[in-house]
Write a protein that holds these residues in place. Structure first.
Motif: not given
Length: 528
Positions: A87-102, A108-111, A322-325
């Motif tokens: 539960v905790i890891a996936m919450t952190i992962n979602t934020y990390l994915v946001f940072l990678i997209g950013k 906007q890509t991060g979100f 997908v997000a960048a597109r």
């Protein structure tokens, strides 16, 4: 013309919206983690925490360490605390994915990346609710990738060394963590050969290797049994089976969310056609980090049956495309960001899947036992995979009555242990029945069948000739005791049958036997 403008947020509210997403996602996953019984794989990894080691028969040790950490070394051993790290890891992962997209393009890509990642069945359920090696693998992989992104775009060796550390931790979580370095190696060879002159690149690789050393040391001490086991699962050659490959694609479609999967394929096709919606460095990095794993496992799938979630870490990374597109297609207008309809659809598919899966597990409203054998009492419920996560809690109180009566009439002793013939239901019965009642649980075959229980047997003093044992077998995964055990015990006695009901209807039966006087051990018995 399709109107995609279903939902908008203010650009300055991206962080607030992200926090809302993380909070709602975590709350939903906490509820599921509390309400659902542990699945076969999950409960097996409980044994990693019960009997920690530098590595194990199936996987490296990190998943067991995560369980130990978040359950206070199993002081809190309910399903929720067993899964709390997920539960905790996936919450952190979602934020990390946001940072990678950013990092790859913009905020906007991060979100969008965070939303698409949340919609992934693999991310939300397998790494976000269930406790599997993919939980630590995912968090360390994303941290490593974020550090590699920062290094190749800013060339600060600090990020490179951090990437090496977390790549090593990913490998210590699951063997597929090695694909991080495969991807980085390909990127360096094709696009950044100057890194061959950078001593910090080699130091980063050495740090990863040091982190992974426990795996090698354990395998050396155990005749490389784990490497041999996994080598047999993904052999390079074998009889050609295109249906295995098609099954793999179908599984990937479901595990990654069909909408996400189709969007990913569409984004890759756009890249092939020359659409320039993401900068060269992040594009090349993502391709190098994701495609090798997918291509290799697809190759294996033509000759072996593999599991769809093996490729999922690569597919979730491809969601950045997908997000960048989408961020190109839906530019910020009037300080507002549009949430595209496909993303909303993907999230809707996730919600429907969660609701349907939960209701099916709890009620069995759709019969899944279609075979003729499932109509007999010994095979009742066979084929219904939802029973993997239902009914285990109900066995203990009924078995306790049977056991107490047997002890009182002298037919069994309180010290008598329990056996099973495969790693599941070995761990299921251990966690839900034997361990709470203070009964030692043993595996009764070679390591290829009982896995870590070959070592647990030794920790518990091993089976002893002349002793008696309990044997429980379920109808949906039935093992005929006379077929498997008659030659090893002087007497096999059926004691009782436990009926497990679901919504007022019989879901499965549990057959209880006593095995008297062990006279010999199997010839394939594992000797450490």
């Amino acid at each position: 013309h399709i109107d995609y403008n279903l939902m908008k947020i203010k650009q300055q509210n991206i962080n607030k919206s992200l926090m809302f997403l993380l909070s709602v996602s975590a709350l939903i996953r906490i509820l599921f983690a509390s309400a659902l019984e542990l699945g076969n794989d999950e409960v097996y990894y409980w044994t990693y925490a019960m009997f920690p080691d530098w590595s194990h028969f199936d996987h490296p040790p990190m998943v067991g360490w995560f369980i130990q950490l978040f359950s206070c070394n199993l002081l809190l051993s309910s399903e929720l605390f067993m899964r709390l790290s997920s539960v905790i890891a996936m919450t952190i992962n979602t934020y990390l994915v946001f940072l990678i997209g950013k990092e790859a393009k913009n905020e906007q890509t991060g979100f969008y990346s965070a939303l698409l990642y949340t919609a992934s069945i693999y991310a939300f359920v397998i790494t976000g609710i269930f406790i599997l090696p993919d939980t630590p693998l995912s968090i360390f992989t994303f941290i490593a990738i974020l550090q590699f992104f920062k290094y190749f775009q800013k060339e600060n060796n600090k990020h490179l060394l951090m990437a090496g550390l977390f790549s090593g931790m990913a490998t210590l979580s699951k063997y597929s963590g090695i694909f991080i370095w495969v991807g980085v190696g390909l990127y360096v060879i094709f696009y950044s050969r100057k890194e061959f002159k950078n001593p910090f690149m080699y130091l980063s690789a050495v740090i990863s290797a040091i982190c992974a050393m426990p795996i090698l040391i354990w395998n050396i001490n155990n005749e490389f049994i784990s490497f041999t086991f996994h080598g047999n699962r993904v052999g390079l050659f074998g009889e050609f089976h295109p249906e295995y490959f098609l099954a793999e694609l179908a599984g990937e479609l479901g595990y990654n969310n069909p909408v996400n999967y189709i969007l990913t394929i569409s984004a890759l096709i756009a890249l092939i056609k020359g659409k320039d919606y993401i900068a060269q460095t992040p594009k090349r990095l993502i391709l190098c980090l994701s495609l090798p794993m997918i291509i290799l496992f697809w190759f294996f799938s033509f000759t072996r049956q593999i599991l769809p979630h093996w490729t999922a870490p690569s597919f979730v990374l491809l969601l950045i495309f997908v997000a960048a597109r989408f961020s190109d297609k839906y530019e910020v207008c009037n300080d507002e960001i549009i949430i595209p309809r496909p993303i909303i659809t993907a999230l809707s598919v996730l919600i429907f899947t969660l609701a349907f899966g939960f209701i099916e597990i709890k009620t069995g409203m759709i019969p899944l036992n279609f075979s003729e054998r499932s109509k007999t009492i010994q095979r009742y419920g066979e084929g219904d995979f939802t029973l993997d996560m239902y009914g285990w809690r109900k066995i203990k109180p009924e078995f306790e009555k049977i056991r107490t009566e047997a002890i009182e009439n002298g037919s069994m002793k309180e010290s008598d242990g329990m056996i099973a013939l495969k790693w599941y239901p070995l761990a299921n019965l251990d966690y839900y029945v034997a361990h709470p009642l203070g009964i030692d649980m043993y595996g009764f075959r070679d390591p290829s069948e009982i896995h870590k229980y070959a070592w647990i047997n030794k920790e518990r003093g091993d089976l002893k000739l002349g002793n008696s044992y309990w044997f429980l077998t379920e109808s949906f995964d039935y093992y005929e005791p006379d077929k498997y055990l008659k030659q090893y015990f002087k007497e096999i006695t059926p004691m009782d049958t436990i009926t497990i009901e679901r919504c007022g209807k019989t879901a499965k039966y549990v057959f209880v036997y006593t095995l008297k006087d062990l006279k010999k051990k199997p010839q394939t018995w594992f000797e450490q």
